[in-house]
Design a protein around this motif. Structure first.
Motif, PDB file in Angstrom:
ATOM      1  N   PHE A   1      53.740  50.135  16.401  1.00 34.02           N
ATOM      2  CA  PHE A   1      52.787  49.069  16.102  1.00 34.02           C
ATOM      3  C   PHE A   1      51.355  49.590  16.194  1.00 34.02           C
TER       4      PHE A   1
ATOM      5  N   LEU B   1      48.839  44.870  13.793  1.00 31.00           N
ATOM      6  CA  LEU B   1      48.341  43.709  14.514  1.00 31.00           C
ATOM      7  C   LEU B   1      46.896  43.480  14.126  1.00 31.00           C
TER       8      LEU B   1
ATOM      9  N   GLY C   1      46.360  40.102  17.760  1.00 32.12           N
ATOM     10  CA  GLY C   1      47.264  40.549  18.811  1.00 32.12           C
ATOM     11  C   GLY C   1      48.002  39.453  19.544  1.00 32.12           C
TER      12      GLY C   1
ATOM     13  N   THR D   1      51.706  39.653  18.898  1.00 29.05           N
ATOM     14  CA  THR D   1      52.266  41.002  18.935  1.00 29.05           C
ATOM     15  C   THR D   1      53.340  41.204  20.003  1.00 29.05           C
TER      16      THR D   1
ATOM     17  N   CYS E   1      52.924  35.297  12.175  1.00 29.94           N
ATOM     18  CA  CYS E   1      51.645  35.967  12.406  1.00 29.94           C
ATOM     19  C   CYS E   1      50.591  35.267  11.556  1.00 29.94           C
TER      20      CYS E   1
ATOM     21  N   ILE F   1      53.790  45.289  10.064  1.00 29.77           N
ATOM     22  CA  ILE F   1      54.893  45.061  11.006  1.00 29.77           C
ATOM     23  C   ILE F   1      56.186  45.607  10.416  1.00 29.77           C
TER      24      ILE F   1
END
Length: 200
Positions: free
Chosen positions: A102, A108, A111, A114, A163, A171
């Motif tokens: 990552f 990210l 975050g 994450t 996200c 990702i």
């Protein structure tokens, strides 16, 4: 008329939760979620409170090696289970391969999601290694052979983790990198209980 509410002391239980390999002795209200225990009682703030309805995946942890939404789990029901949070994935100063991937892929932005994304990916790689199909796995796939993790497979299997920043392409790349290296999810596999083996 008799009161219907139990005294506060009767609504609490003493228990031991096994978090990241360490037993934690706690006395908790029966209504306390695992997420609130992690954040408010133990100071493990990696798992985030997002929707609080099990729909965003920000609170994902591993329970006996399987990914789970900690906002939906009552803590008192988790005794004897092995719980791994994002803080427990690293081995000392060495990051888990997915944590490294990552970072390397810049997967990210803000975050916030994450930790849940990483825990979910760890569980997902384990599910693949254990032969679990997904909605997009071909019906003709051999269940004895781990499915190839194409971008479509990864997107489908990670679809429970949202996200808001839109870091999805990175990702997917990070998960692809770790899958290509042959990792199966690393730490967090359930410990064998008496009379049980642990699938490899």
């Amino acid at each position: 008329m008799e009161p219907t509410n139990q005294p506060a002391a009767e609504q609490r239980s003493a228990l031991v939760l096994h978090i990241n390999g360490t037993p934690q002795r706690l006395t908790l209200d029966h209504r306390t979620t695992l997420l609130d225990v992690l954040r408010e009682h133990l100071g493990l703030i990696g798992a985030k409170k997002g929707c609080d309805h099990g729909q965003c995946g920000a609170c994902t942890v591993l329970v006996d090696g399987r990914r789970a939404n900690s906002c939906l789990l009552l803590a008192v029901a988790q005794e004897e289970r092995q719980i791994t949070t994002v803080e427990g994935l690293a081995e000392g100063e060495r990051l888990h391969p997915l944590q490294e991937a990552f970072l390397e892929r810049d997967a990210l932005q803000c975050g916030y999601c994450t930790p849940g994304q990483i825990c979910s990916a760890v569980g997902m790689l384990r599910e693949v290694a254990d032969g679990f199909p997904s909605h997009v796995t071909p019906a003709t796939a051999d269940p004895a052979v781990p499915v190839e993790l194409s971008p479509d497979e990864i997107r489908e299997r990670m679809s429970g983790n949202l996200c808001r920043c839109g870091a999805y392409p990175r990702i997917v790349e990070a998960v692809e990198d770790v899958a290509a290296a042959g990792a199966d999810g690393g730490p967090g596999r359930p410990a064998a209980r008496p009379g049980q083996g642990v699938a490899s």
